[in-house]
Scaffold this active site. Structure first.
Site, PDB file in Angstrom:
ATOM      1  N   ASN A   7       0.862  -1.186   0.000  1.00 14.05           N
ATOM      2  CA  ASN A   7       0.000   0.000   0.000  1.00 14.05           C
ATOM      3  C   ASN A   7       0.899   1.238   0.000  1.00 14.05           C
ATOM      4  O   ASN A   7       1.457   1.597   1.032  1.00 14.05           O
ATOM      5  CB  ASN A   7      -0.914  -0.033   1.236  1.00 14.05           C
ATOM      6  CG  ASN A   7      -1.808   1.194   1.310  1.00 14.05           C
ATOM      7  OD1 ASN A   7      -1.867   1.991   0.371  1.00 14.05           O
ATOM      8  ND2 ASN A   7      -2.515   1.351   2.421  1.00 14.05           N
ATOM      9  N   LYS A   9      -0.013   4.201  -0.274  1.00 11.10           N
ATOM     10  CA  LYS A   9      -0.721   5.371   0.289  1.00 11.10           C
ATOM     11  C   LYS A   9      -0.551   6.576  -0.664  1.00 11.10           C
ATOM     12  O   LYS A   9      -0.591   6.376  -1.874  1.00 11.10           O
ATOM     13  CB  LYS A   9      -0.237   5.646   1.712  1.00 11.10           C
ATOM     14  CG  LYS A   9      -0.323   4.373   2.575  1.00 11.10           C
ATOM     15  CD  LYS A   9      -0.145   4.591   4.034  1.00 11.10           C
ATOM     16  CE  LYS A   9      -0.316   3.270   4.770  1.00 11.10           C
ATOM     17  NZ  LYS A   9      -0.228   3.396   6.219  1.00 11.10           N
ATOM     18  N   GLU A  87      -7.051   4.881   7.754  1.00 10.81           N
ATOM     19  CA  GLU A  87      -6.756   6.271   7.405  1.00 10.81           C
ATOM     20  C   GLU A  87      -7.938   6.906   6.681  1.00 10.81           C
ATOM     21  O   GLU A  87      -8.099   8.133   6.699  1.00 10.81           O
ATOM     22  CB  GLU A  87      -5.463   6.331   6.575  1.00 10.81           C
ATOM     23  CG  GLU A  87      -4.246   6.058   7.454  1.00 10.81           C
ATOM     24  CD  GLU A  87      -3.029   5.524   6.726  1.00 10.81           C
ATOM     25  OE1 GLU A  87      -3.019   5.507   5.483  1.00 10.81           O
ATOM     26  OE2 GLU A  87      -2.081   5.105   7.425  1.00 10.81           O
ATOM     27  N   GLU A 158      -5.427  -4.551  10.789  1.00 15.94           N
ATOM     28  CA  GLU A 158      -4.428  -3.488  10.924  1.00 15.94           C
ATOM     29  C   GLU A 158      -4.750  -2.652  12.162  1.00 15.94           C
ATOM     30  O   GLU A 158      -5.529  -1.678  12.068  1.00 15.94           O
ATOM     31  CB  GLU A 158      -4.455  -2.569   9.700  1.00 15.94           C
ATOM     32  CG  GLU A 158      -3.999  -3.209   8.425  1.00 15.94           C
ATOM     33  CD  GLU A 158      -3.393  -2.186   7.468  1.00 15.94           C
ATOM     34  OE1 GLU A 158      -2.265  -2.389   7.032  1.00 15.94           O
ATOM     35  OE2 GLU A 158      -4.044  -1.157   7.191  1.00 15.94           O
ATOM     36  N   GLY A 164       2.504   2.613  10.909  1.00 14.33           N
ATOM     37  CA  GLY A 164       3.481   3.692  10.801  1.00 14.33           C
ATOM     38  C   GLY A 164       4.148   4.049  12.114  1.00 14.33           C
ATOM     39  O   GLY A 164       4.690   5.147  12.258  1.00 14.33           O
ATOM     40  N   SER A 201       3.466  -1.655  10.544  1.00 12.67           N
ATOM     41  CA  SER A 201       4.913  -1.623  10.822  1.00 12.67           C
ATOM     42  C   SER A 201       5.630  -2.920  10.458  1.00 12.67           C
ATOM     43  O   SER A 201       6.559  -3.346  11.156  1.00 12.67           O
ATOM     44  CB  SER A 201       5.170  -1.265  12.292  1.00 12.67           C
ATOM     45  OG  SER A 201       4.743   0.046  12.561  1.00 12.67           O
TER      46      SER A 201
HETATM   47  P1  13P Z   1       2.952   0.730   7.718  1.00 14.68           P
HETATM   48  O1  13P Z   1       3.494  -0.567   7.136  1.00 14.68           O
HETATM   49  O2  13P Z   1       3.659   1.944   7.223  1.00 14.68           O
HETATM   50  O3  13P Z   1       2.846   0.646   9.207  1.00 14.68           O
HETATM   51  O4  13P Z   1       1.450   0.874   7.170  1.00 14.68           O
HETATM   52  C1  13P Z   1       0.584  -0.191   7.293  1.00 14.68           C
HETATM   53  C2  13P Z   1      -0.635   0.103   6.510  1.00 14.68           C
HETATM   54  O5  13P Z   1      -1.421   0.966   6.872  1.00 14.68           O
HETATM   55  C3  13P Z   1      -0.835  -0.632   5.263  1.00 14.68           C
HETATM   56  O6  13P Z   1      -2.122  -0.452   4.766  1.00 14.68           O
END
Ligand code: 13P
Length: 241
Positions: A7, A9, A87, A158, A164, A201
């Site tokens: 992802n 983002k 998010e 998640e 993050g 993470s």
């Molecule tokens: P991170 O791997 O940056 O923690 O993000 C996880 C996430 O939200 C994947 O959709």
């Protein structure tokens, strides 16, 4: 086989960088979810990896400024779509909206990646299973079409506090929640055999600890998916199981 989903983002900033990142990460066994804007160019850059979108809208077409439909995504060669990422929920996406998006995706033949997970406060109050159950039940409410299409269905656990944060959940905690998700689906006597994956993470150093658990069907990777060496390593590790 385990599923690894990247992802991206709202990254990277330019199409040029997106194409380079796609080419550098193009391995089979990986599903890449770039921003909408770069889907087409990323698609053209990929020979091995598959394509996902990060969101969709539930209507097929019409006066919905700024939205993107399942059919439009399908026409670009998208196969998977992330739905209900925390998010997006943080920006006001409700359980009801998530349910409509899951249904729209499955009606169009896209494989939904339904994200569920609790906040730090909910976790501290012992509400993890309650929150995940609520999110799952409401998303499943409209899912009859998915079952009759017998499409694969992916649930991504998640936890918000792990995203993050460089503070992943422990594999043991993840396994417990994933078992709860599977039990719930079984009790609903839905004829689904979902992939249940973890995100939060994850990087090349901790991926093995998660992937070695047979309950964990794969990983949804954010930050580390922007580094080709990391994501390729994660895919390599996943092929061991
Ligand atoms: P991170 O791997 O940056 O923690 O993000 C996880 C996430 O939200 C994947 O959709």
């Amino acid at each position: 086989m385990k599923l690894i989903i990247a992802n991206w983002k709202m990254n990277p900033e330019t199409e040029f960088e997106a194409i380079n990142l796609a080419k550098a990460s193009d391995v089979s066994g990986l599903i890449i979810a770039p921003p909408f804007l770069f889907l087409e160019e990323v698609k053209h850059s990929l020979k091995n990896a598959k394509l996902a979108a990060q969101d969709l809208f539930w209507e097929k077409l019409g006066a919905y400024t700024g939205e993107v439909s399942a059919e439009e995504l399908k026409s670009l060669g998208v196969e998977y779509v992330i739905v209900g990422h925390s998010e997006r929920r943080a920006l006001g996406e409700t359980d009801e909206m998530v349910a409509k998006k899951v249904k729209a995706a499955s009606d169009a033949g896209l494989i939904p990646v339904l994200c569920v997970g609790e906040s730090a406060v909910e976790r501290a109050s012992g509400l993890t299973e309650e929150v995940v159950t609520r999110q799952l039940l409401s998303a499943l409410e409209l899912l009859k079409s998915l079952i009759s299409n017998s499409l694969p269905f992916i649930v991504a656990y998640e936890p918000l506090w792990a995203i993050g944060s460089h503070n992943p959940a422990t594999p043991q905690d993840v396994v417990k929640v994933l078992q709860c998700i599977r039990t719930l689906l079984k009790h609903l006597t839905l004829d689904l055999s979902p992939f249940v994956i973890y995100g939060g993470s994850v990087d090349a150093l901790n991926a093995h600890d998660f992937l070695k658990e047979k309950e964990i069907d794969g990983l949804l990777v954010g930050g580390a998916s922007l580094k080709p060496d990391q994501i390729i390593r994660i895919v390599e590790i996943s092929s061991l199981f």
